[in-house]
Structures are given as C-alpha cells and as structure tokens.
Design a protein around this motif. Structure first.
Motif, mmCIF file in Angstrom:
data_model
loop_
_atom_site.group_PDB
_atom_site.id
_atom_site.type_symbol
_atom_site.label_atom_id
_atom_site.label_comp_id
_atom_site.label_asym_id
_atom_site.label_seq_id
_atom_site.Cartn_x
_atom_site.Cartn_y
_atom_site.Cartn_z
ATOM 1 N N ILE A 42 -24.618 -16.649 12.698
ATOM 2 C CA ILE A 42 -23.910 -15.865 13.708
ATOM 3 C C ILE A 42 -22.789 -16.685 14.340
ATOM 4 N N ALA A 43 -23.105 -17.925 14.736
ATOM 5 C CA ALA A 43 -22.093 -18.787 15.336
ATOM 6 C C ALA A 43 -20.963 -19.083 14.354
ATOM 7 N N ASN A 44 -21.329 -19.338 13.095
ATOM 8 C CA ASN A 44 -20.322 -19.632 12.072
ATOM 9 C C ASN A 44 -19.398 -18.452 11.832
ATOM 10 N N ARG A 45 -19.961 -17.249 11.737
ATOM 11 C CA ARG A 45 -19.144 -16.064 11.467
ATOM 12 C C ARG A 45 -18.262 -15.702 12.661
ATOM 13 N N ILE A 46 -18.770 -15.871 13.869
ATOM 14 C CA ILE A 46 -17.946 -15.583 15.055
ATOM 15 C C ILE A 46 -16.733 -16.498 15.074
ATOM 16 N N TYR A 49 -14.290 -15.544 12.150
ATOM 17 C CA TYR A 49 -13.525 -14.320 12.396
ATOM 18 C C TYR A 49 -12.467 -14.532 13.471
ATOM 19 N N ALA A 50 -12.798 -15.347 14.462
ATOM 20 C CA ALA A 50 -11.794 -15.651 15.485
ATOM 21 C C ALA A 50 -10.612 -16.399 14.871
ATOM 22 N N LYS A 51 -10.907 -17.359 13.994
ATOM 23 C CA LYS A 51 -9.836 -18.097 13.307
ATOM 24 C C LYS A 51 -9.041 -17.168 12.390
ATOM 25 N N ALA A 52 -9.735 -16.268 11.687
ATOM 26 C CA ALA A 52 -9.049 -15.335 10.787
ATOM 27 C C ALA A 52 -8.089 -14.442 11.566
ATOM 28 N N ARG A 53 -8.513 -13.981 12.736
ATOM 29 C CA ARG A 53 -7.627 -13.133 13.548
ATOM 30 C C ARG A 53 -6.403 -13.908 14.026
ATOM 31 N N ARG A 54 -6.613 -15.164 14.417
ATOM 32 C CA ARG A 54 -5.466 -15.991 14.857
ATOM 33 C C ARG A 54 -4.497 -16.228 13.699
ATOM 34 N N ASP A 55 -5.042 -16.571 12.521
ATOM 35 C CA ASP A 55 -4.188 -16.830 11.362
ATOM 36 C C ASP A 55 -3.424 -15.577 10.935
#
Length: 231
Positions: A42-46, A49-55
């Motif tokens: 859960i921590a890894n995916r959160i 996904y936050a990094k993916a949205r920023r990128d």
C-alpha cells in the motif's frame, strides 16, 4: 481448610498465541506476515502513483508548450522513462526506425499504433504491479483465519472431552486462542480490500491518461505523415 483459587488464565494476545496449537500458530504467523506485506505494498503504490502523477503533469506541461517533438525527445534521451514519457519515446523510436529504413508511409501509422499500444500495456502493468496480492489477501484472508479458528476449536473441544470438564474456565482459553486466528484474518483482509479498491481506481485513472495521450500522439503524428513533414 480452604482450597487456593486457581490462577487466572492469561488472555493477552501473546499468551494466546504461545498457547495455541502449532497449526493455529502457523496460520497466525502467515496472516501477520501477509498483513505487514499488504501495508508495505500500500505504501509503495501510494508513493508510486504520486510520483506518476507528478511526472505526467510535468510531461504534459512540456508537451503542451508546442516545442518540436524532436527537441522534446532530446530532453528525455538517456533518462529512465516512465508514464507518458515512456509512451512518447516509444513512438519516436518507431518513427525514427521507419524513416531510417525508408519504410512506406502507409504502414507507419499502423506501426506507431502498435508501438504505442505496447508501451501503454507495459506502463499499465507497472502501475498495477502487486495489486493482485492485495486482492488475494482481501478475499482469502478471512477464510485462512476461519480455518485456524475451526482447527483451534476442534482442539479445544478435544481437550474439554479429555478433561471431562465443561466449565467456562476450561472452555474459554481454547476458544479465545482459536478466535484470535479469525481476528488476524480480518486484520489482514479489511485493509487489503479497501486499499485494493482505492488503488485500482487510481491506477485506472492513470492508465486512462496514458491511453488518452497515446491517442493524441497518434493523431499528431498522423497529421505529420499526411503532410509529409519531418518532426
């Protein structure tokens, strides 16, 4: 002469675990490890996904600036690609290969679409990575805990029969040990189910963004092909 009262049974979670049958202990340990692993996922995916949205936001901004695609590709050359930039670079690679081979323009668009589909599929798989484990624990966790409970209750009733004593003081410890397995099953399953639903929805939104960008890029490159212009 008064008989000394029997010492109270220890009902702490640690004591219940230590007094449980080895099968029930194995179930408890497995569920506890699964719960810890679920929280790690859960921590890894959160974070992912936050990094993916920023990128994606950064790439969208650069793409919308209207710079030549060749220049934009140079900015991402030699860097680790993910998300929209990976889809973009995959399309540019196919564009360059087709032009280097002097391939007919008629098949270029089809090859670009295939390259983009493959890139989107690869990025989608990365986004959905490890979510299957959450789904598995969410569905199987309660049943694994129930197995431990049934096994523990069977042992408890066997002990009761051997002791020929059905008082609550004799019954309660064995039942409590067995029910702890169900509690641990729910402890692992409930967060896994909630997280899986939330993270799957987040992954779906990111994948839709990848697919939308791939469609826009195909349309842009198709116009370049029809006009016979270079990038």
């Amino acid at each position: 002469m008064e008989t000394a009262a029997a010492p109270a049974h220890d009902f702490s979670m640690l004591a219940l675990f230590l007094q449980a049958d080895w099968v029930v202990k194995g179930v408890m340990i497995g569920l506890l490890v699964a719960s810890i692993w679920c929280w790690a996922i859960i921590a890894n995916r959160i974070a992912a996904y936050a990094k993916a949205r920023r990128d994606m936001a950064a790439f969208d901004k650069a793409f919308a600036a209207g710079r030549p695609l060749a220049d934009l590709r140079q900015d991402y050359a030699g860097k680790a690609q993910s998300g929209l930039s990976a889809v973009f670079v995959a399309a540019m690679d196919e564009w360059d290969k087709s032009h280097a081979a002097q391939a007919a323009a008629g098949g270029l668009q089809s090859r670009l679409e295939i390259a983009l589909d493959l890139a989107v599929t690869e990025q989608s798989a990365k986004l959905e990575q490890r979510l299957g484990f959450l789904a598995t624990i969410g569905s199987a966790g309660p049943f694994v805990g129930l197995f431990g409970t049934v096994w523990g209750i069977m042992n408890a009733f066997t002990a009761i029969a051997n002791a020929e004593n059905t008082s609550l003081a004799v019954v309660a410890p064995g039942i409590a040990e067995a029910l702890l397995a169900t509690a641990l099953g729910l402890l692992a399953a409930i967060p896994a189910v909630i997280a899986y639903n939330k993270l799957s929805a987040d992954a779906g939104k990111l994948i839709s963004r990848l697919e939308g960008f791939a469609d826009r890029l195909v349309a842009l490159l198709s116009r370049q092909i029809d006009a016979g212009r270079a990038l």
